[in-house]
Design a protein around this motif. Structure first.
Motif, PDB file in Angstrom:
ATOM      1  N   LEU A 121      12.322 -21.052 -45.976  1.00  0.00           N
ATOM      2  CA  LEU A 121      13.449 -21.946 -45.763  1.00  0.00           C
ATOM      3  C   LEU A 121      14.006 -21.794 -44.359  1.00  0.00           C
ATOM      4  O   LEU A 121      15.193 -21.588 -44.155  1.00  0.00           O
ATOM      5  CB  LEU A 121      14.517 -21.694 -46.827  1.00  0.00           C
ATOM      6  CG  LEU A 121      14.007 -21.964 -48.250  1.00  0.00           C
ATOM      7  CD1 LEU A 121      15.039 -21.567 -49.283  1.00  0.00           C
ATOM      8  CD2 LEU A 121      13.631 -23.431 -48.419  1.00  0.00           C
ATOM      9  N   ASP A 122      13.066 -21.847 -43.394  1.00  0.00           N
ATOM     10  CA  ASP A 122      13.482 -21.756 -42.003  1.00  0.00           C
ATOM     11  C   ASP A 122      13.573 -23.150 -41.399  1.00  0.00           C
ATOM     12  O   ASP A 122      13.667 -24.138 -42.117  1.00  0.00           O
ATOM     13  CB  ASP A 122      12.509 -20.874 -41.211  1.00  0.00           C
ATOM     14  CG  ASP A 122      11.098 -21.419 -41.244  1.00  0.00           C
ATOM     15  OD1 ASP A 122      10.849 -22.360 -42.009  1.00  0.00           O
ATOM     16  OD2 ASP A 122      10.251 -20.901 -40.504  1.00  0.00           O
ATOM     17  N   GLY A 123      13.511 -23.220 -40.108  1.00  0.00           N
ATOM     18  CA  GLY A 123      13.784 -24.488 -39.441  1.00  0.00           C
ATOM     19  C   GLY A 123      12.604 -25.405 -39.297  1.00  0.00           C
ATOM     20  O   GLY A 123      12.281 -25.810 -38.187  1.00  0.00           O
ATOM     21  N   GLU A 124      11.922 -25.714 -40.332  1.00  0.00           N
ATOM     22  CA  GLU A 124      10.814 -26.678 -40.224  1.00  0.00           C
ATOM     23  C   GLU A 124      11.079 -27.891 -41.089  1.00  0.00           C
ATOM     24  O   GLU A 124      11.762 -27.823 -42.074  1.00  0.00           O
ATOM     25  CB  GLU A 124       9.490 -26.020 -40.635  1.00  0.00           C
ATOM     26  CG  GLU A 124       9.005 -24.998 -39.615  1.00  0.00           C
ATOM     27  CD  GLU A 124       8.797 -25.609 -38.238  1.00  0.00           C
ATOM     28  OE1 GLU A 124       8.355 -26.757 -38.126  1.00  0.00           O
ATOM     29  OE2 GLU A 124       9.103 -24.936 -37.260  1.00  0.00           O
TER      30      GLU A 124
ATOM     31  N   GLY B 244      11.511 -12.052 -37.952  1.00  0.00           N
ATOM     32  CA  GLY B 244      12.660 -12.699 -37.334  1.00  0.00           C
ATOM     33  C   GLY B 244      13.910 -12.612 -38.189  1.00  0.00           C
ATOM     34  O   GLY B 244      14.993 -12.277 -37.701  1.00  0.00           O
ATOM     35  N   GLU B 245      13.753 -12.886 -39.478  1.00  0.00           N
ATOM     36  CA  GLU B 245      14.932 -12.867 -40.350  1.00  0.00           C
ATOM     37  C   GLU B 245      15.481 -11.462 -40.538  1.00  0.00           C
ATOM     38  O   GLU B 245      16.662 -11.284 -40.849  1.00  0.00           O
ATOM     39  CB  GLU B 245      14.606 -13.509 -41.702  1.00  0.00           C
ATOM     40  CG  GLU B 245      14.123 -14.958 -41.633  1.00  0.00           C
ATOM     41  CD  GLU B 245      15.074 -15.894 -40.900  1.00  0.00           C
ATOM     42  OE1 GLU B 245      16.157 -15.447 -40.495  1.00  0.00           O
ATOM     43  OE2 GLU B 245      14.705 -17.066 -40.712  1.00  0.00           O
ATOM     44  N   SER B 246      14.647 -10.472 -40.361  1.00  0.00           N
ATOM     45  CA  SER B 246      15.140  -9.098 -40.440  1.00  0.00           C
ATOM     46  C   SER B 246      16.250  -8.861 -39.418  1.00  0.00           C
ATOM     47  O   SER B 246      17.205  -8.117 -39.676  1.00  0.00           O
ATOM     48  CB  SER B 246      14.005  -8.101 -40.175  1.00  0.00           C
ATOM     49  OG  SER B 246      12.973  -8.247 -41.118  1.00  0.00           O
ATOM     50  N   ALA B 247      16.119  -9.498 -38.263  1.00  0.00           N
ATOM     51  CA  ALA B 247      17.127  -9.317 -37.221  1.00  0.00           C
ATOM     52  C   ALA B 247      18.483  -9.834 -37.670  1.00  0.00           C
ATOM     53  O   ALA B 247      19.527  -9.341 -37.214  1.00  0.00           O
ATOM     54  CB  ALA B 247      16.686 -10.017 -35.940  1.00  0.00           C
ATOM     55  N   ASN B 248      18.488 -10.834 -38.550  1.00  0.00           N
ATOM     56  CA  ASN B 248      19.760 -11.332 -39.066  1.00  0.00           C
ATOM     57  C   ASN B 248      20.445 -10.315 -39.981  1.00  0.00           C
ATOM     58  O   ASN B 248      21.671 -10.246 -40.031  1.00  0.00           O
ATOM     59  CB  ASN B 248      19.526 -12.639 -39.830  1.00  0.00           C
ATOM     60  CG  ASN B 248      19.487 -13.851 -38.912  1.00  0.00           C
ATOM     61  OD1 ASN B 248      20.427 -14.066 -38.143  1.00  0.00           O
ATOM     62  ND2 ASN B 248      18.416 -14.612 -38.971  1.00  0.00           N
ATOM     63  N   ILE B 249      19.654  -9.552 -40.711  1.00  0.00           N
ATOM     64  CA  ILE B 249      20.251  -8.500 -41.543  1.00  0.00           C
ATOM     65  C   ILE B 249      20.919  -7.460 -40.653  1.00  0.00           C
ATOM     66  O   ILE B 249      22.084  -7.090 -40.849  1.00  0.00           O
ATOM     67  CB  ILE B 249      19.175  -7.811 -42.407  1.00  0.00           C
ATOM     68  CG1 ILE B 249      18.483  -8.803 -43.335  1.00  0.00           C
ATOM     69  CG2 ILE B 249      19.797  -6.660 -43.220  1.00  0.00           C
ATOM     70  CD1 ILE B 249      17.322  -8.197 -44.098  1.00  0.00           C
ATOM     71  N   VAL B 323      20.390 -12.048 -53.163  1.00  0.00           N
ATOM     72  CA  VAL B 323      20.832 -13.124 -52.272  1.00  0.00           C
ATOM     73  C   VAL B 323      19.667 -14.092 -52.071  1.00  0.00           C
ATOM     74  O   VAL B 323      18.542 -13.663 -51.807  1.00  0.00           O
ATOM     75  CB  VAL B 323      21.277 -12.547 -50.913  1.00  0.00           C
ATOM     76  CG1 VAL B 323      21.744 -13.663 -49.980  1.00  0.00           C
ATOM     77  CG2 VAL B 323      22.378 -11.504 -51.099  1.00  0.00           C
ATOM     78  N   PHE B 324      19.957 -15.375 -52.205  1.00  0.00           N
ATOM     79  CA  PHE B 324      18.928 -16.399 -51.991  1.00  0.00           C
ATOM     80  C   PHE B 324      19.459 -17.501 -51.078  1.00  0.00           C
ATOM     81  O   PHE B 324      20.647 -17.840 -51.106  1.00  0.00           O
ATOM     82  CB  PHE B 324      18.507 -17.046 -53.317  1.00  0.00           C
ATOM     83  CG  PHE B 324      17.258 -16.460 -53.912  1.00  0.00           C
ATOM     84  CD1 PHE B 324      16.011 -16.923 -53.537  1.00  0.00           C
ATOM     85  CD2 PHE B 324      17.342 -15.431 -54.844  1.00  0.00           C
ATOM     86  CE1 PHE B 324      14.857 -16.378 -54.080  1.00  0.00           C
ATOM     87  CE2 PHE B 324      16.188 -14.875 -55.403  1.00  0.00           C
ATOM     88  CZ  PHE B 324      14.940 -15.349 -55.017  1.00  0.00           C
ATOM     89  N   SER B 325      18.561 -18.066 -50.302  1.00  0.00           N
ATOM     90  CA  SER B 325      18.870 -19.262 -49.528  1.00  0.00           C
ATOM     91  C   SER B 325      19.077 -20.431 -50.479  1.00  0.00           C
ATOM     92  O   SER B 325      18.370 -20.565 -51.481  1.00  0.00           O
ATOM     93  CB  SER B 325      17.713 -19.597 -48.590  1.00  0.00           C
ATOM     94  OG  SER B 325      17.464 -18.538 -47.702  1.00  0.00           O
ATOM     95  N   ALA B 326      20.024 -21.300 -50.116  1.00  0.00           N
ATOM     96  CA  ALA B 326      20.298 -22.459 -50.964  1.00  0.00           C
ATOM     97  C   ALA B 326      19.239 -23.542 -50.805  1.00  0.00           C
ATOM     98  O   ALA B 326      18.992 -24.316 -51.725  1.00  0.00           O
ATOM     99  CB  ALA B 326      21.674 -23.035 -50.632  1.00  0.00           C
ATOM    100  N   GLY B 327      18.615 -23.602 -49.634  1.00  0.00           N
ATOM    101  CA  GLY B 327      17.597 -24.622 -49.391  1.00  0.00           C
ATOM    102  C   GLY B 327      17.927 -25.452 -48.162  1.00  0.00           C
ATOM    103  O   GLY B 327      19.072 -25.468 -47.685  1.00  0.00           O
ATOM    104  N   GLY B 425      17.969 -22.304 -40.337  1.00  0.00           N
ATOM    105  CA  GLY B 425      17.881 -22.748 -41.721  1.00  0.00           C
ATOM    106  C   GLY B 425      18.594 -21.748 -42.614  1.00  0.00           C
ATOM    107  O   GLY B 425      19.114 -20.711 -42.154  1.00  0.00           O
ATOM    108  N   THR B 426      18.636 -22.048 -43.900  1.00  0.00           N
ATOM    109  CA  THR B 426      19.273 -21.081 -44.795  1.00  0.00           C
ATOM    110  C   THR B 426      18.442 -19.806 -44.897  1.00  0.00           C
ATOM    111  O   THR B 426      18.904 -18.806 -45.430  1.00  0.00           O
ATOM    112  CB  THR B 426      19.514 -21.686 -46.191  1.00  0.00           C
ATOM    113  OG1 THR B 426      18.313 -22.305 -46.658  1.00  0.00           O
ATOM    114  CG2 THR B 426      20.631 -22.711 -46.148  1.00  0.00           C
ATOM    115  N   SER B 427      17.228 -19.848 -44.369  1.00  0.00           N
ATOM    116  CA  SER B 427      16.445 -18.618 -44.221  1.00  0.00           C
ATOM    117  C   SER B 427      17.195 -17.591 -43.389  1.00  0.00           C
ATOM    118  O   SER B 427      17.087 -16.389 -43.634  1.00  0.00           O
ATOM    119  CB  SER B 427      15.116 -18.911 -43.517  1.00  0.00           C
ATOM    120  OG  SER B 427      14.117 -19.243 -44.430  1.00  0.00           O
ATOM    121  N   ALA B 428      17.907 -18.062 -42.382  1.00  0.00           N
ATOM    122  CA  ALA B 428      18.659 -17.142 -41.527  1.00  0.00           C
ATOM    123  C   ALA B 428      19.982 -16.749 -42.168  1.00  0.00           C
ATOM    124  O   ALA B 428      20.443 -15.611 -42.042  1.00  0.00           O
ATOM    125  CB  ALA B 428      18.904 -17.782 -40.160  1.00  0.00           C
ATOM    126  N   ALA B 429      20.576 -17.710 -42.873  1.00  0.00           N
ATOM    127  CA  ALA B 429      21.889 -17.445 -43.453  1.00  0.00           C
ATOM    128  C   ALA B 429      21.827 -16.366 -44.531  1.00  0.00           C
ATOM    129  O   ALA B 429      22.715 -15.500 -44.615  1.00  0.00           O
ATOM    130  CB  ALA B 429      22.457 -18.738 -44.026  1.00  0.00           C
TER     131      ALA B 429
END
Lengths: 124, 611
Positions: A121-124, B244-249, B323-327, B425-429
């Protein structure tokens, strides 16, 4: 036989007196009645491990098994076929009912299912 | 016409002495690669000492076709493997013995410092010739190649551009990690007071993790990657998403210990996610963060998704915060599961204003009636590609290549192999908020997952402008909404409220002591995919969550968007001395109203105090 990276992986859904929980009951407060009967998970996991599958941890109502395609065919009567994105499914459909499994497992296993890939669910 | 070289100066002759006499021969590779310059039309060797070939002078080194043909033939006749040829140079390879016999060279190896991928300074083996002053040069004068080749250069080891610990400079507004994300989620205040996620275990089910100087330079703690079933190469993140998303944690919780769980194949497909999620549960984490999902607009759930839903429920019942991304435009599942903390997106604009991200999902679930998604939001960019947060990842990975190049907003304007890419994206959130959950967890281990979610919702900054993804089109309004949930998470206020509630709630009954349904007894020849940790799984019996002993309510769900200190003066917070069990120093108990009033101060104050 042991599984290798790229081998088929499936989820073993355990049978419970309450049946599969459905969406409404698969929540923390209501899952209890859908958990398998004591001993069911142990029996199923042990049988599959003895058959040569790699067996993952049991969480909730399921655990994973992994092994070469020929092992699925020989021990479970399931014919895995490659699916999109490196995933697997079964020749007759992604969900194999417990009734189609060997009798030794059918009493404890509701179904064997192959998971479909999901999306990042990243920026694609 | 081919000319066969007549042989070199012979290996018996000595070199000019650049190689120290005591220099050991070293280990030579089976194939040594080199570049030969065929005799040039201009009569000037490109290997002339001091010469720097440029666009204007390169014509002096060009050879005609016959010269190139003669060079290729001569090298082939001498037993070399010719790899490629053009009018400027001939690439070829051969053994040490061939080089020394044909050119009379005296080769030696030498270890020299180089920058390797990942920014590591390490030694690499160079092959050199002792007979010339120019490193790596083999002269042809006096050999059978004289008049055929101007010279030969031994190849040197090259590496991908060393990945920089710092992000590249790009000419558009974006956020950097860790500082921008930390500041905008108000996490630096708790960090300064020592609430950094220390001793909190966060598992991340994603594409894996690969080392990057960004992480090593900051001293972040990352455990070896656990392979989910069907995956390989635990040290490699081919996609780059997980890294990459690890850096957000770490941006919001720099002292957590991260446990990556890889569920991606080499092509980047996420497979067997329930099995991977179960593997994460088996690691016994405090928090599991998940930036993936499928779109499930309606029920019923497939059998596989019922198993996934049950695994999520069992994990939460066992005290793990999930915790999950909403989409990003889809009906995120398990992002809509009632037990998870569902995370949406808020865009922070250059002028500081907050608005709902039009990239992210928000909806009333049809699968779970009454469930509204998201619960809260993290930082996310806007359409078309939400290239909003510059994140570190493996150089040349799929995201680095896919996002690199091009102009913003369709490309992130970074190189495709620099180890940095802008995406969100919500991947980062989700991982941002997982980090805040870690802060709350450190502040109060007794809070249940549901209580942690309530703290986040209670203290979030309400976002009142913008609209979420056009698939849904929900506007952000005052109060909770389907665009951002309760708004952008505020880590400082969340930690304060968590501290306060921690003083008031008794020890939480172990949410669900996770006891094995079955004492798992591996039967030979079983080799579990993961180190088996029986105490974690499975779970029985499931008990309903017990709410905090003291009902902490009513809470002030939302701060007014603007607080006017003149109309509504907020004085200094009176000192509060609280003892365990809700007693103050003199034994006067705090009432629910007291707590609500203190929380109001904390939530509404522009500068909440430390407690």
């Amino acid at each position: 036989m042991e599984g290798r990276p790229g081998d088929p992986v499936a989820l073993v859904l355990l049978r419970s007196p309450g049946g599969l929980p459905g969406a409404a009951a698969a929540v923390a407060g209501r899952l209890e009645r859908h958990l398998p009967e004591p001993g069911a998970a142990e029996r199923a996991a042990s049988a599959l491990a003895e058959a040569g599958f790699e067996v993952g941890p049991v969480v909730g109502i399921s655990f994973s098994i992994a092994g070469p395609p020929e092992l699925f065919r020989a021990r479970l009567g399931i014919d895995p076929v490659p699916s999109a994105g490196g995933a697997w499914t079964a020749a007759g459909g992604a969900e194999v009912p417990g009734g189609e499994l060997p009798a030794a497992l059918a009493g404890d296993v509701e179904a064997v299912v192959f998971e479909e890939p999901v999306e990042l669910l990243d920026g694609e | 016409m081919a000319t066969k070289p007549s042989g070199g100066r012979g290996t018996g002759s000595s070199g000019r002495g650049r190689k120290p006499a005591e220099q050991p021969d070293g280990d030579f590779p089976a194939r040594i690669f080199a570049i030969a310059s065929p005799e040039s039309l201009g009569g000037l060797s490109m290997f002339t000492p001091g010469l720097v070939p440029g666009a204007e002078t390169v014509g002096l080194h060009v050879s005609d076709d016959e010269a190139v043909h003669r060079a290729v033939q001569a090298l082939s006749d001498a037993g070399f493997e010719v790899l490629q040829a053009n009018q400027l140079m001939v690439n070829f390879a051969g053994t040490r013995e061939q080089f020394e016999a044909s050119f009379g060279a005296h080769l030696f190896t030498e270890e020299r410092s180089v920058f390797k991928p990942g920014g590591l300074v390490e030694e690499a083996t160079f092959i050199d010739n002792a007979d010339t002053e120019v490193p790596g040069l083999i002269e042809t004068a006096g050999t059978g190649f004289e008049g055929i080749l101007d010279g030969v250069a031994l190849e040197e080891p090259y590496y991908l551009h060393a990945v920089d610990v710092l992000p590249p400079t790009v000419d558009y507004y974006h956020l950097n990690v860790p500082d921008d994300v930390s500041v905008l989620l108000n996490a630096q205040r708790p960090h300064r007071s020592g609430v950094t996620g220390k001793d909190v275990k966060v598992a991340m089910v994603d594409t894996g993790f690969q080392t990057h100087p960004f992480f090593t330079e900051h001293g972040y703690r990352v455990e070896p990657t656990t392979l989910g079933p069907g995956t390989a190469n635990p040290g490699v993140d081919e996609n780059g998403h997980g890294t990459g998303e690890s850096a957000n944690i770490f941006a919001t919780a720099p002292d957590v210990t991260l446990y990556p769980v890889k569920c991606a194949t080499a092509t980047g497909a996420l497979v067997n996610v329930t099995a991977a999620f179960n593997a994460a549960v088996a690691l016994g984490p405090d928090i599991i963060t998940n930036s993936w999902g499928s779109s499930q607009p309606n029920g019923p759930l497939s059998a596989a998704n019922q198993a996934l839903a049950a695994a999520v429920a069992a994990a939460v019942a066992g005290g793990i915060t999930v915790v999950f991304s909403a989409g990003n435009g889809g009906w995120g599942f398990p992002g809509q599961h009632p037990d998870v903390i569902s995370v949406g997106g808020v865009d922070r604009q250059r002028n500081g204003q907050l608005r709902a991200s039009d990239y992210t999902s928000g909806f009333a679930s049809n699968v779970y009636p009454g469930r509204r998604v998201p619960d809260v939001s993290g930082l996310v960019g806007m359409r078309p590609r939400a290239m909003n947060i510059m994140l570190p990842l493996p150089a040349g990975c799929a995201i680095d290549v896919g996002n690199g190049g091009g102009s913003f907003p369709n490309g992130d304007e970074t190189a495709t192999n620099d180890g940095w890419a802008a995406f969100s994206g919500t991947s980062a959130a989700a991982p941002q908020i997982a980090g805040v959950c870690a802060l709350i967890r450190q502040a109060c281990k007794r809070l249940s997952p549901a209580a942690i979610r309530d703290v986040l919702q209670t203290t979030a900054v309400d976002v009142t402008t913008g609209t979420n993804h056009p698939n849904f089109g929900h506007a952000a309004v005052v109060g909770p909404d389907l665009a951002t949930g309760h708004g952008l998470v505020d880590a400082h206020r969340a930690v304060l409220i968590a501290k306060l509630r921690c003083r008031l709630v008794g020890p939480v009954l172990p949410a669900l002591p996770i006891q094995p349904l079955i004492p798992f007894t591996p039967v030979q020849p079983i080799q579990p995919l993961l180190p088996f940790k029986p105490p974690v799984l499975p779970i029985q019996p499931l008990l309903p969550f017990r709410p905090p002993v003291l009902p902490v309510q009513p809470l002030i769900p939302f701060r007014p968007p603007i607080i006017n200190p003149f109309l509504n003066p907020i004085g200094p917070i009176p000192p509060v001395v609280i003892r365990e069990g809700g007693q103050d120093a003199d034994g006067v108990p705090l009432t629910a109203e007291d707590v609500a009033e203190i929380e109001r101060f904390v939530i509404e104050s522009p500068e909440p105090p430390e407690l």
